[in-house]
Design a protein around this motif. Structure first.
Motif, mmCIF file in Angstrom:
data_model
loop_
_atom_site.group_PDB
_atom_site.id
_atom_site.type_symbol
_atom_site.label_atom_id
_atom_site.label_comp_id
_atom_site.label_asym_id
_atom_site.label_seq_id
_atom_site.Cartn_x
_atom_site.Cartn_y
_atom_site.Cartn_z
ATOM 1 N N GLU A 122 0.844 -1.184 0.000
ATOM 2 C CA GLU A 122 0.000 0.000 0.000
ATOM 3 C C GLU A 122 0.889 1.247 0.000
ATOM 4 O O GLU A 122 1.872 1.318 0.739
ATOM 5 N N ILE A 123 0.539 2.206 -0.847
ATOM 6 C CA ILE A 123 1.266 3.463 -0.931
ATOM 7 C C ILE A 123 0.308 4.575 -0.541
ATOM 8 O O ILE A 123 -0.613 4.913 -1.294
ATOM 9 N N LEU A 124 0.468 5.129 0.660
ATOM 10 C CA LEU A 124 -0.388 6.214 1.121
ATOM 11 C C LEU A 124 0.013 7.518 0.443
ATOM 12 O O LEU A 124 1.208 7.816 0.307
ATOM 13 N N LEU A 125 -0.977 8.307 0.014
ATOM 14 C CA LEU A 125 -0.694 9.570 -0.664
ATOM 15 C C LEU A 125 -0.375 10.646 0.374
ATOM 16 O O LEU A 125 -1.014 10.729 1.424
ATOM 17 N N LYS A 126 0.622 11.485 0.040
ATOM 18 C CA LYS A 126 1.147 12.456 1.001
ATOM 19 C C LYS A 126 1.294 13.830 0.348
ATOM 20 O O LYS A 126 1.380 13.942 -0.884
ATOM 21 N N ASP A 127 1.334 14.869 1.182
ATOM 22 C CA ASP A 127 1.558 16.215 0.685
ATOM 23 C C ASP A 127 3.044 16.412 0.363
ATOM 24 O O ASP A 127 3.854 15.504 0.579
ATOM 25 N N PRO A 128 3.429 17.584 -0.158
ATOM 26 C CA PRO A 128 4.837 17.776 -0.536
ATOM 27 C C PRO A 128 5.826 17.616 0.615
ATOM 28 O O PRO A 128 7.017 17.388 0.382
ATOM 29 N N ASN A 131 3.557 14.421 4.600
ATOM 30 C CA ASN A 131 2.491 14.136 5.560
ATOM 31 C C ASN A 131 1.311 13.485 4.863
ATOM 32 O O ASN A 131 0.892 13.956 3.789
ATOM 33 N N PRO A 132 0.729 12.432 5.427
ATOM 34 C CA PRO A 132 -0.417 11.782 4.787
ATOM 35 C C PRO A 132 -1.570 12.777 4.598
ATOM 36 O O PRO A 132 -1.877 13.570 5.494
ATOM 37 N N ILE A 133 -2.179 12.753 3.432
ATOM 38 C CA ILE A 133 -3.326 13.615 3.154
ATOM 39 C C ILE A 133 -4.593 12.903 3.601
ATOM 40 O O ILE A 133 -4.562 11.755 4.057
ATOM 41 N N SER A 134 -5.725 13.581 3.455
ATOM 42 C CA SER A 134 -7.017 12.957 3.724
ATOM 43 C C SER A 134 -7.863 13.031 2.457
ATOM 44 O O SER A 134 -7.419 13.563 1.434
ATOM 45 N N GLY A 135 -9.066 12.526 2.554
ATOM 46 C CA GLY A 135 -10.003 12.650 1.451
ATOM 47 C C GLY A 135 -11.008 13.760 1.671
ATOM 48 O O GLY A 135 -12.016 13.846 0.965
ATOM 49 N N ILE A 136 -10.722 14.628 2.656
ATOM 50 C CA ILE A 136 -11.616 15.734 2.987
ATOM 51 C C ILE A 136 -11.542 16.797 1.886
ATOM 52 O O ILE A 136 -10.468 17.081 1.349
ATOM 53 N N PRO A 137 -12.679 17.425 1.514
ATOM 54 C CA PRO A 137 -12.684 18.425 0.438
ATOM 55 C C PRO A 137 -11.735 19.585 0.676
ATOM 56 O O PRO A 137 -11.340 19.885 1.802
ATOM 57 N N ASN A 138 -11.405 20.271 -0.420
ATOM 58 C CA ASN A 138 -10.525 21.432 -0.392
ATOM 59 C C ASN A 138 -11.300 22.691 0.005
ATOM 60 O O ASN A 138 -12.505 22.775 -0.203
ATOM 61 N N PRO A 139 -10.595 23.697 0.539
ATOM 62 C CA PRO A 139 -11.246 24.974 0.843
ATOM 63 C C PRO A 139 -11.483 25.797 -0.419
ATOM 64 O O PRO A 139 -11.010 25.445 -1.505
ATOM 65 N N LEU A 157 -15.916 19.292 9.952
ATOM 66 C CA LEU A 157 -14.475 19.071 9.905
ATOM 67 C C LEU A 157 -13.788 20.216 9.167
ATOM 68 O O LEU A 157 -14.397 20.862 8.295
ATOM 69 N N PRO A 158 -12.522 20.490 9.460
ATOM 70 C CA PRO A 158 -11.775 21.485 8.680
ATOM 71 C C PRO A 158 -11.486 20.952 7.277
ATOM 72 O O PRO A 158 -11.353 19.748 7.072
ATOM 73 N N PHE A 159 -11.383 21.864 6.330
ATOM 74 C CA PHE A 159 -11.040 21.480 4.970
ATOM 75 C C PHE A 159 -9.566 21.091 4.900
ATOM 76 O O PHE A 159 -8.778 21.399 5.795
ATOM 77 N N ASP A 160 -9.201 20.402 3.821
ATOM 78 C CA ASP A 160 -7.823 19.947 3.629
ATOM 79 C C ASP A 160 -7.295 20.506 2.316
ATOM 80 O O ASP A 160 -7.819 20.190 1.243
ATOM 81 N N ASP A 161 -6.267 21.356 2.392
ATOM 82 C CA ASP A 161 -5.677 21.946 1.183
ATOM 83 C C ASP A 161 -5.238 20.882 0.185
ATOM 84 O O ASP A 161 -5.272 21.107 -1.028
ATOM 85 N N PHE A 162 -4.797 19.729 0.714
ATOM 86 C CA PHE A 162 -4.256 18.690 -0.155
ATOM 87 C C PHE A 162 -5.193 17.489 -0.283
ATOM 88 O O PHE A 162 -4.810 16.451 -0.815
ATOM 89 N N GLY A 163 -6.420 17.637 0.237
ATOM 90 C CA GLY A 163 -7.386 16.547 0.145
ATOM 91 C C GLY A 163 -7.634 16.140 -1.292
ATOM 92 O O GLY A 163 -7.591 16.965 -2.219
ATOM 93 N N LEU A 164 -7.900 14.867 -1.496
ATOM 94 C CA LEU A 164 -8.044 14.339 -2.847
ATOM 95 C C LEU A 164 -9.153 13.287 -2.878
ATOM 96 O O LEU A 164 -9.235 12.434 -1.992
ATOM 97 N N ASP A 165 -10.016 13.385 -3.880
ATOM 98 C CA ASP A 165 -11.006 12.345 -4.147
ATOM 99 C C ASP A 165 -10.519 11.602 -5.387
ATOM 100 O O ASP A 165 -11.001 11.814 -6.495
#
Length: 436
Positions: A122-128, A131-139, A157-165
């Protein structure tokens, strides 16, 4: 002497063929060409674990590996698959995330000698910054879809700048990945370890990428129906993305028109083409490169077999005779206009009267006719060879919300024997080779 030479040559070739499916000493299982061990039209469930169980005994599974799939670029018995943003249900003015810290991830799978599908890594997606990102929407300003995120208890929940669907996946020869998503839409380059290298969007939100963007009109994507599929040409020079459904350009619209985007990785230049679906509100949920101009596309509805007419089609498309519908300026908010109307507002007669030609499409396989396909979301294609495909569904982490009230329910396949939906692989033999 000739017999001895032949025997030696055969031994060397056998050793070579065998070694190319070894796992490079990673300790994982040996992979074999899937044609040798998988049976056609048989359901092979992908492995999963239970993330958590709700108070109502609903299993939320760490499956979800079905939003996209792609062949391993070097090893024939292996494929990658990706999850989306994680388990979620509709709630109030947005989405409830029962496992709000879930990180979208890429899984590497192999086929064993016994025909078992094994999750090797498994390869977890991370920010630059790693840090592991979440699937929470972007602001706002960074890919917001208007969806408000809530936790399992209904707290915002707070938005995630790097969140990804995540919905589209490409694996490069250098070990890195490109992923497309349904928020921005974003096209993100990740290292072999899942660290973000570059994020390309209609907004140009990230520094350090040379200002590379995709045309501004793609910000008009319909929420939760963004860039659902991502492929690459065989020379690995051009990404090709497909929007799931008609964009809301300029407002809420449902037609049978959707867009394909080509992005030249060397120059950053883009092209756009129109794709005509068989009906309104259908979904294009995967695209795979066959040549520089030909691609394999999924076009489907969102229904289970038995719920009336069901469509799970695979089409081969050709852009060589299609018209590039890019506007003169990529910053044009609404893209190319015809007599003051956007392409999405225009009828096909109005479009064709201007000389614009959509991509051509030829039906390759009807999975319902071929297999009785029981799942609702056909979303991944593993291109095995010229006449063999692996088709994978998205099981939504085995949960659903049929009444749109935020109550998490088990996702069950319709039928005489209720079965929890699971991301599964089906090997399909095509009647006609993809490249003649």
């Amino acid at each position: 002497m000739k017999t001895l030479k032949t025997a030696l040559l055969y031994s060397v070739l056998t050793l070579f063929v065998s070694c190319q499916y070894l796992d490079d000493y990673s300790g994982g299982p040996i992979s074999v060409p899937p044609q040798l061990v998988l049976e056609e039209n048989i359901q092979y469930e992908l492995p999963f674990e239970v993330l958590t169980t709700t108070q109502e005994d609903v299993e939320i599974r760490n499956g979800g590996y079905g939003s996209a799939a792609t062949a391993h670029p070097r090893r024939k018995g292996e494929f990658y698959a990706i999850t989306d943003r994680g388990p979620n249900t509709d709630f109030l003015d947005g989405k409830k995330f029962p496992v709000s810290d879930y990180t979208p991830r890429i899984g590497l799978f192999s086929v064993t000698n016994d025909g078992e599908i094994v999750l090797k890594k498994e390869i977890l997606l991370k920010d630059p910054n790693g840090n592991p990102i979440s699937g929470i929407p972007n602001p706002e300003g960074k890919g917001a879809t208007g969806e408000i995120p809530y936790d399992i208890d209904g707290n915002q929940l707070p938005f995630d700048d790097f969140g990804l669907d995540a919905e589209g996946l490409v694996a490069l020869h250098d070990g890195s990945f490109w992923v497309s998503d349904e928020y921005g839409p974003h096209i993100v380059h990740y290292s072999a370890n899942g660290v973000e290298l570059e994020r390309i969007s209609p907004y140009g939100i990230n520094e350090g990428n040379g200002g590379r963007k995709i045309p501004a009109v793609f910000a008009k994507r319909r929420p939760n129906r963004g860039m659902e599929g991502l492929g690459i040409t065989p020379d690995q020079r051009t990404l090709v993305g497909i929007m799931q459904s008609t964009m809301y350009n300029p407002e809420r619209i449902q037609t049978d028109l959707t867009r394909i985007l080509l992005f030249d990785l060397r120059t950053g230049k883009t092209k756009q083409y129109l794709y005509r679906q068989e009906n309104t509100n259908l979904s294009n949920s995967e695209i795979v490169g066959l040549s520089s101009t030909e691609f394999l596309v999924i076009e489907r509805d969102g229904k289970f077999s038995g719920e009336g007419p069901v469509q799970k089609h695979l089409y081969k498309i050709d852009i060589s005779g299609a018209t590039d519908v890019s506007s003169a300026n990529d910053e044009d908010e609404f893209g190319l206009l015809l007599n003051g109307k956007t392409l999405e507002e225009s009828t096909w007669s109005e479009i064709e009267n201007t000389g614009i030609v959509p991509v051509t499409k030829t039906l390759v396989a009807d999975l319902v006719q071929k297999t009785g396909y029981p799942h609702d979301k056909l979303e991944g294609i593993w291109l095995i060879d010229n006449h063999t495909l692996g088709c994978i569904n998205d099981d939504d982490f085995a949960v659903t919300d049929e009444d749109d009230n935020g109550i998490i329910e088990q996702k069950i396949l319709p039928g005489e024997t209720p079965t929890i939906d699971a991301s599964s692989l089906y090997m399909i033999k095509l009647d006609t080779p993809l490249n003649n």
